[in-house]
Structures are given as structure tokens and as C-alpha cells.
Design a protein around this motif. Structure first.
Motif, PDB file in Angstrom:
ATOM      1  N   GLU A 262       0.831  -1.208   0.000  1.00 30.32           N
ATOM      2  CA  GLU A 262       0.000   0.000   0.000  1.00 30.32           C
ATOM      3  C   GLU A 262       0.863   1.255   0.000  1.00 30.32           C
ATOM      4  O   GLU A 262       0.576   2.219  -0.710  1.00 30.32           O
ATOM      5  N   GLU A 263       1.939   1.231   0.790  1.00 31.33           N
ATOM      6  CA  GLU A 263       2.807   2.406   0.849  1.00 31.33           C
ATOM      7  C   GLU A 263       3.498   2.645  -0.486  1.00 31.33           C
ATOM      8  O   GLU A 263       3.665   3.800  -0.907  1.00 31.33           O
ATOM      9  N   LEU A 264       3.880   1.573  -1.167  1.00 30.27           N
ATOM     10  CA  LEU A 264       4.506   1.743  -2.478  1.00 30.27           C
ATOM     11  C   LEU A 264       3.547   2.379  -3.471  1.00 30.27           C
ATOM     12  O   LEU A 264       3.921   3.266  -4.246  1.00 30.27           O
ATOM     13  N   GLY A 265       2.275   1.933  -3.458  1.00 30.08           N
ATOM     14  CA  GLY A 265       1.293   2.533  -4.350  1.00 30.08           C
ATOM     15  C   GLY A 265       1.057   3.989  -4.026  1.00 30.08           C
ATOM     16  O   GLY A 265       0.960   4.841  -4.923  1.00 30.08           O
ATOM     17  N   ALA A 266       0.980   4.301  -2.728  1.00 26.79           N
ATOM     18  CA  ALA A 266       0.764   5.693  -2.336  1.00 26.79           C
ATOM     19  C   ALA A 266       1.962   6.556  -2.696  1.00 26.79           C
ATOM     20  O   ALA A 266       1.811   7.699  -3.152  1.00 26.79           O
ATOM     21  N   GLN A 267       3.169   6.024  -2.496  1.00 25.08           N
ATOM     22  CA  GLN A 267       4.362   6.792  -2.861  1.00 25.08           C
ATOM     23  C   GLN A 267       4.428   7.054  -4.358  1.00 25.08           C
ATOM     24  O   GLN A 267       4.792   8.159  -4.791  1.00 25.08           O
ATOM     25  N   SER A 268       4.063   6.050  -5.159  1.00 23.36           N
ATOM     26  CA  SER A 268       4.039   6.247  -6.605  1.00 23.36           C
ATOM     27  C   SER A 268       3.039   7.321  -7.006  1.00 23.36           C
ATOM     28  O   SER A 268       3.316   8.173  -7.855  1.00 23.36           O
ATOM     29  N   ALA A 269       1.862   7.299  -6.379  1.00 23.08           N
ATOM     30  CA  ALA A 269       0.851   8.313  -6.688  1.00 23.08           C
ATOM     31  C   ALA A 269       1.321   9.699  -6.295  1.00 23.08           C
ATOM     32  O   ALA A 269       1.137  10.671  -7.049  1.00 23.08           O
ATOM     33  N   ARG A 270       1.949   9.814  -5.111  1.00 25.98           N
ATOM     34  CA  ARG A 270       2.423  11.134  -4.687  1.00 25.98           C
ATOM     35  C   ARG A 270       3.552  11.635  -5.582  1.00 25.98           C
ATOM     36  O   ARG A 270       3.625  12.829  -5.889  1.00 25.98           O
ATOM     37  N   ALA A 271       4.422  10.723  -6.009  1.00 22.40           N
ATOM     38  CA  ALA A 271       5.510  11.131  -6.892  1.00 22.40           C
ATOM     39  C   ALA A 271       4.971  11.659  -8.221  1.00 22.40           C
ATOM     40  O   ALA A 271       5.451  12.673  -8.748  1.00 22.40           O
TER      41      ALA A 271
ATOM     42  N   ALA B 154      -3.047   1.452  -4.230  1.00 23.85           N
ATOM     43  CA  ALA B 154      -3.035   1.650  -2.780  1.00 23.85           C
ATOM     44  C   ALA B 154      -4.406   1.360  -2.176  1.00 23.85           C
ATOM     45  O   ALA B 154      -4.520   0.734  -1.112  1.00 23.85           O
ATOM     46  N   ALA B 155      -5.468   1.794  -2.847  1.00 21.51           N
ATOM     47  CA  ALA B 155      -6.815   1.544  -2.336  1.00 21.51           C
ATOM     48  C   ALA B 155      -7.147   0.063  -2.348  1.00 21.51           C
ATOM     49  O   ALA B 155      -7.773  -0.460  -1.415  1.00 21.51           O
ATOM     50  N   SER B 156      -6.727  -0.634  -3.403  1.00 24.59           N
ATOM     51  CA  SER B 156      -7.005  -2.068  -3.490  1.00 24.59           C
ATOM     52  C   SER B 156      -6.309  -2.836  -2.384  1.00 24.59           C
ATOM     53  O   SER B 156      -6.896  -3.741  -1.770  1.00 24.59           O
ATOM     54  N   VAL B 157      -5.071  -2.479  -2.112  1.00 20.48           N
ATOM     55  CA  VAL B 157      -4.331  -3.173  -1.059  1.00 20.48           C
ATOM     56  C   VAL B 157      -4.952  -2.885   0.308  1.00 20.48           C
ATOM     57  O   VAL B 157      -5.100  -3.776   1.150  1.00 20.48           O
ATOM     58  N   ARG B 158      -5.340  -1.635   0.542  1.00 20.25           N
ATOM     59  CA  ARG B 158      -5.945  -1.281   1.824  1.00 20.25           C
ATOM     60  C   ARG B 158      -7.254  -2.045   2.041  1.00 20.25           C
ATOM     61  O   ARG B 158      -7.585  -2.436   3.172  1.00 20.25           O
TER      62      ARG B 158
ATOM     63  N   ARG C  84      -3.188   5.113 -11.333  1.00 21.63           N
ATOM     64  CA  ARG C  84      -2.866   3.693 -11.108  1.00 21.63           C
ATOM     65  C   ARG C  84      -2.329   3.484  -9.697  1.00 21.63           C
ATOM     66  O   ARG C  84      -2.672   2.505  -9.023  1.00 21.63           O
ATOM     67  N   GLY C  85      -1.484   4.409  -9.256  1.00 23.03           N
ATOM     68  CA  GLY C  85      -0.959   4.300  -7.900  1.00 23.03           C
ATOM     69  C   GLY C  85      -2.036   4.439  -6.853  1.00 23.03           C
ATOM     70  O   GLY C  85      -2.050   3.705  -5.848  1.00 23.03           O
ATOM     71  N   VAL C  86      -2.967   5.360  -7.060  1.00 24.13           N
ATOM     72  CA  VAL C  86      -4.082   5.533  -6.130  1.00 24.13           C
ATOM     73  C   VAL C  86      -4.932   4.266  -6.079  1.00 24.13           C
ATOM     74  O   VAL C  86      -5.322   3.785  -4.997  1.00 24.13           O
ATOM     75  N   ALA C  87      -5.235   3.702  -7.255  1.00 28.43           N
ATOM     76  CA  ALA C  87      -6.043   2.487  -7.298  1.00 28.43           C
ATOM     77  C   ALA C  87      -5.333   1.317  -6.634  1.00 28.43           C
ATOM     78  O   ALA C  87      -5.961   0.513  -5.926  1.00 28.43           O
TER      79      ALA C  87
END
Length: 588
Positions: free
Chosen positions: A8-17, A263-267, A258-261
Motif C-alpha cells: 500500500e505504501e509503495l502505491g501511495a508513494q508512486s501516486a504522490r511522486a 493503494a486503495a485495493s491493497v488497503r 494507477r498508484g491511487v487504485a
């Protein structure tokens, strides 16, 4: 669990980047706009301090200052246009909390379990999908409606600025087909997306991209009025700049989503994960049944000027029938004993009616409210008021085209005409009998192609005459006021584009139209002379009932007559049903 948190953190970091990359594009565009101003300031300050003096420096100073003023003005025009541009809002039926308190409670509990903000509001869409949509733009109509008092509208605007959570849009077919637990499992990854949406960088990047998209759409919209040519130039300039920026943002925006999705899927994996796998099967089944219901059942009614007012209830019948016919769907109907998700609504019928009318607007282009030529129809009335009327309308069109072609009449005694290969009619060629149609297509003088072309032209003329700009007004029919606010058109944000936005049916060939019209004529003759009746098949639409049973074997004999001129199979079919081809049929 640690692996899940890491993913989840990797997806969120990708989205923020990616969000930061989008904001850097905005910053670079701003820097490019103020660069001439910075140069002009340096030259002016240098001149005031006694440096960079001389006629050459004075000329350069004033030239750069004039250029800076022009660039600043153009940049201000572009910035204002982007900020004020109305982003596209999906056409939906608003669902206030007092219309679905149990559904709001379910979603809030789900958000608490996920540890994310709850959606600010909910809405229904007549499609098999669910998503989050940001509607915090100032141009969005207040939920209070135009008739509310100013104090309430001000409170709504204040609450809208503070409450930045997106709106949860839910596919209305899900509410009727899915059970409550299944709906919660399907909505879990969608609701989990409110977490990344609350991040300031992601929210700012989304606002920037939506503003660019809205500016491009505004620039492409037609301009009318006495000063249209003058207004077209700045709009075109703003559109070109916004399109250039939008193209540079495309890759970063896609990767951010894609990163947001992800992270949400993992959460959401920690909430009803096992049930979600089963529920996803219901999503696919619902999509298949919904598509068949719209194209085979709803579309014929829309073309007749009627809109089924219980489409979502109909999808349950369609999917139940699909489960009965399809071995892969066998067993799904056993779920129907559990509590359906539509029980979470206070007035399911009103919500179904509003969503059904919106579906008619989106997929067919019908008016926004009921009128003399656009009225609702219940499923019990569908066979008589839609199926029978459809058959007789097409049969009447078929005979009008035959009349315009001047088909050769037979002699009063039933003898042949001068051409022995042409059709021989037992009565006046203008009498609307099935024999007239069969003999025309089976005889060499008919050829079939001219008749198909005539029907295609007649259909095109009627469709062109019926096409009108979308009517304004309320988005919901009478009785749905508790779901959709009065006076609010859900398609207002889509601008002046002609409906339908998502047409269901591709253009049909002349042969296909001719086959439909011949089959309609056969059905009319069967109803009038053989005791048959119009019926409704939930998956195939209009159906002919003979002895209470559906006859689904008419298509092949009709095609043999239309494509090959072979009337033998159709005559055998007519004999088996007991249809009299020489008797006139009732037309409309």
C-alpha cells in the motif's frame, strides 16, 4: 500484514511522486509566464541604479517591459480560464442521506474499518460501475437546489469548501441484483480511494488536470452570438495552451491514478476479501444481464416513445432468466433469498424510476421528463403497449414502402399478370396481407434490394424528424423528488452536446431492417389470425407467444425469404402455427 502495508505504501508513494511531477509541470508553466517580467524588473532596477544606461538599453528595457505585460495578460487569461473551467461531471441521480440512511450508514462503517474519510455524498448511475468523483469545483450546483433559501445555500457552500471528500457513485443495477454483504465487499476498494484523495498533493494535481481538461472542452464548444468571431480567437488560444499542457500531463496523470487504485485495493484487502471474490462474479453477471436488458428490452420501448420505469427491477428478472439458461450462472439465484441491497433505500421504486429515465437519456437521447410522446411503461403493460405497437408500426411502414414502389396487382379473379415470374396476389395489391409481402419477396419482380432500400430511407427520415435537442428541466420523473432535487438537470454539466451520449445500437443494414419488418408482419398476422399474443423475453426482448409458449424459431425462415427469396421454410412455419396469409392485418 507487513507485506500488505508495504504494498500500500509503495502505491501511495508512486501516486504522490506522479502528483508532484504534475505540480512541477504547473510550476514550470508559471515560471515561463513570469520570466519576461523578471527580466524586465532586472532591467528597470539596473536603469534606476544608473547601470545599463544608453539608448540601446532604454530600447531593450521598454521592449522587454511591453513583452512582459503582454505575456502576463495572456497568462492571466489562460489561468483564469483554467480555474473557472467546469470539469465534466458524470450524469447521475443524486441520492441524499434522507433517501438512503442505511446505505450511508453502511458506507461510513466501511470507511471507519478502512481508516479513510467517508464520501461526502452518494449518487446513482445507470451503469454497472462504481467510482469516486470530485465535485468540489465552485461551478457545481449546490445540493440545496435552486429553490432553497440563501442562508441554506451559503451553509452548503461553506460545508462544500470544508468537506473535500469525493462523491461515491454507485451503479444502480448493483443495488437490485447484489445482496447487502456483496455490495459492501464490492464498494470496499472504491471507498478506500478516499484516503489518497485527501492527500493535498494528489488533490491539487487532480484539480490542475481537471481544469486543463475543462478548458480544452470549453474551447472546443461552439460559440454563438454577434461577437462569436471575436470570442473565438481567445478561446482558441486558451484551448491550444491547455491542450499542450494536458498532453505533457497525460502519462503522469495515468500513473498517478494507477498508484491511487493500487493503494486503495491493497488497503481494502483486509475487509471482506473472500466475499469480494464471489461478489466480482456477480459484477460480471450483472453487466451481462444489464447489457441484454438495455439493448433487447429497453431500446425497443425507447424507440416507441416509452421508457420502462423499472429497469433495475427488470435486471433481476433478466439475470434470473440468464441463471436458468446458462450452466455457468447456475446457482446464483439461490442468493435471492438474502436481503437485497436496494432495501438500503427508503424508496427503491422512486430511485429505480429516476435511474431508468436517466438511462433512457444517456443511451437513447430521450427527453428529461414525461410528455405526450414520452411516457413510462410498466413491465405488465410492455407486451401490449410496446411489443404489439412495435410490430404494427413496422408492418405499416413495410406496406407504405410497397405502396410507394407500385407493386403489380393481380387480376380480380386471382389470375397471373403479364409476367409469369412476378407475384400473384389473391386480392388487391394494396391490402395489408402477409401474402402480399411473401409473394413480392419470393417473386422475381421483387428482388428484395429495392424494398430494403426503401425501408432504410423511411426509417432514416422518421429518425431525423424525431430527433430534437435535449429538453431541459428536471432529471427525474414525477414521484422521484425525494431522490433527485427538483429543477436540477443532471446532464447540465455536459453542455449543449446532443444526446445520446452512449448510443446502444450501431447502424443496421437494409437487409437487417427488412428482415425485422417482415418478421413484424408475420407476428401481426399470427396475432390476428392464429390466436398468438405479444410477449416479453427478459433476455431477447419482444417475443411471439403461441399457445402460451415462446416461438423463437422465426428468424431463420424469414432470413431465407429475405436473403434468398425462398418462401418454403416460412410457409411451413406459418402452416405449423396456423397463420392465414390472405387475411388483412390491423396496422397503426
Amino acid at each position: 500484514m507487513s507485506g500488505t502495508g508495504t504494498s500500500e505504501e509503495l502505491g501511495a508513494q508512486s501516486a504522490r511522486a506522479r502528483a508532484l511531477a504534475l505540480l512541477r509541470i504547473r510550476s514550470r508553466a508559471t515560471a515561463a509566464a513570469i520570466l519576461p517580467t523578471a527580466v524586465a524588473v532586472v532591467l528597470l532596477v539596473a536603469g534606476a541604479q544608473g547601470r545599463a544606461v544608453g539608448s540601446g538599453w532604454d530600447t531593450a528595457r521598454w521592449a522587454v517591459t511591453a513583452c512582459a505585460v503582454v505575456v502576463l495578460l495572456l497568462a492571466a487569461v489562460v489561468a483564469v480560464a483554467i480555474v473557472r473551467a467546469r470539469p465534466a461531471v458524470s450524469p447521475t441521480v443524486p441520492l441524499p442521506e434522507d433517501a438512503a440512511p442505511d446505505l450511508y450508514r453502511l458506507v461510513r462503517d466501511l470507511a471507519d474499518r478502512l481508516g479513510v474519510p467517508a464520501p461526502s455524498a452518494m449518487a446513482l448511475t445507470p451503469d454497472c460501475d462504481s467510482w469516486l468523483e470530485d465535485r468540489t469545483h465552485p461551478s457545481t450546483r449546490s445540493a440545496a437546489g435552486p429553490g432553497a433559501d440563501p442562508g441554506r445555500r451559503s451553509a452548503v457552500r461553506t460545508r462544500r469548501r470544508v468537506q473535500a471528500a469525493p462523491v461515491l457513485v454507485i451503479g444502480s443495477p448493483f443495488l437490485w441484483w447484489m445482496r447487502v454483504a456483496e455490495l459492501r465487499a464490492v464498494l470496499a476498494p472504491v471507498v478506500a480511494g478516499t484516503g489518497p484523495s485527501a492527500h493535498p498533493d494528489i488533490a491539487a494535481a487532480r484539480r490542475f488536470v481537471r481544469g486543463l481538461d475543462g478548458a480544452v472542452a470549453d474551447a472546443a464548444a461552439p460559440v454563438s452570438g454577434p461577437l462569436s468571431r471575436v470570442r473565438r480567437v481567445p478561446r482558441a488560444f486558451v484551448g491550444r495552451v491547455a491542450l499542450l499542457l494536458l498532453r505533457s500531463c497525460r502519462t503522469h496523470a495515468a500513473e498517478m491514478e494507477r498508484g491511487v487504485a493500487a493503494a486503495a485495493s491493497v488497503r481494502a484487502q483486509g475487509v471482506d476479501y473472500g466475499l469480494r471474490i464471489v461478489a466480482q462474479e456477480q459484477v460480471g453477471l450483472a453487466y451481462a444481464g444489464w447489457d441484454r436488458l438495455l439493448t433487447r428490452v429497453a431500446l425497443p420501448a425507447w424507440q416507441m416513445g416509452r421508457w420502462p420505469s423499472r429497469l433495475d427491477a427488470g435486471v433481476v428478472s433478466a439475470l434470473t432468466e440468464l441463471s436458468r439458461r446458462d450452466r455457468l450462472a447456475d446457482g446464483f439465484t439461490s442468493r435471492l433469498g438474502e436481503r437485497p441491497a436496494c432495501d438500503l433505500l427508503e424508496e427503491p421504486g422512486a430511485a429505480d424510476e429516476a435511474a431508468s429515465l436517466l438511462a433512457a437519456r444517456l443511451f437513447h437521447g430521450g427527453p428529461a421528463e414525461t410528455g405526450p410522446d414520452w411516457s413510462p411503461v410498466d413491465w405488465q403493460q410492455y407486451p401490449e403497449e410496446v411489443v404489439d405497437r412495435k410490430w404494427r408500426t413496422e408492418a405499416a411502414r413495410l406496406h407504405r414502402v410497397l405502396d410507394s414502389m407500385g407493386t403489380v396487382p393481380a387480376s380480380p379473379e386471382g389470375g397471373s399478370s403479364d409476367d409469369p415470374d412476378c407475384a400473384v396476389f389473391p386480392m388487391d395489391a394494396t391490402v395489408p396481407t402477409l401474402a402480399r409481402v411473401v409473394e413480392h419477396l419470393a417473386g422475381r419482380c421483387g428482388s428484395g434490394e429495392e424494398l430494403a432500400a426503401g425501408i432504410s430511407a423511411a426509417v432514416a427520415r422518421e429518425e431525423a424528424a424525431a430527433q430534437q435537442p435535449p429538453a431541459g428541466g428536471t432529471s427525474c420523473p414525477v414521484g422521484a423528488r425525494s431522490v433527485a432535487h427538483p429543477g436540477t438537470d443532471v446532464l447540465d454539466f455536459w453542455g449543449p452536446d446532443l444526446l445520446p451520449l452512449f448510443p446502444l445500437q450501431p447502424p443496421r443494414t437494409g437487409t437487417e431492417l427488412l428482415a425485422d419488418h417482415v418478421a413484424a408482419m408475420v407476428c401481426c398476422a399470427a396475432v390476428d389470425t392464429a390466436g398468438a399474443a405479444p410477449g416479453l423475453d427478459w433476455l431477447d426482448g419482444p417475443a411471439l407467444l403461441v399457445g402460451g409458449e415462446r416461438r423463437a424459431d422465426l428468424g431463420s425462415p424469414v432470413l431465407s425469404l429475405v436473403e434468398d427469396g425462398d418462401a418454403g421454410p416460412l410457409r411451413s412455419w406459418l402452416a405449423s402455427v396456423g397463420v392465414r396469409t390472405d387475411k388483412p392485418v390491423r396496422l397503426v
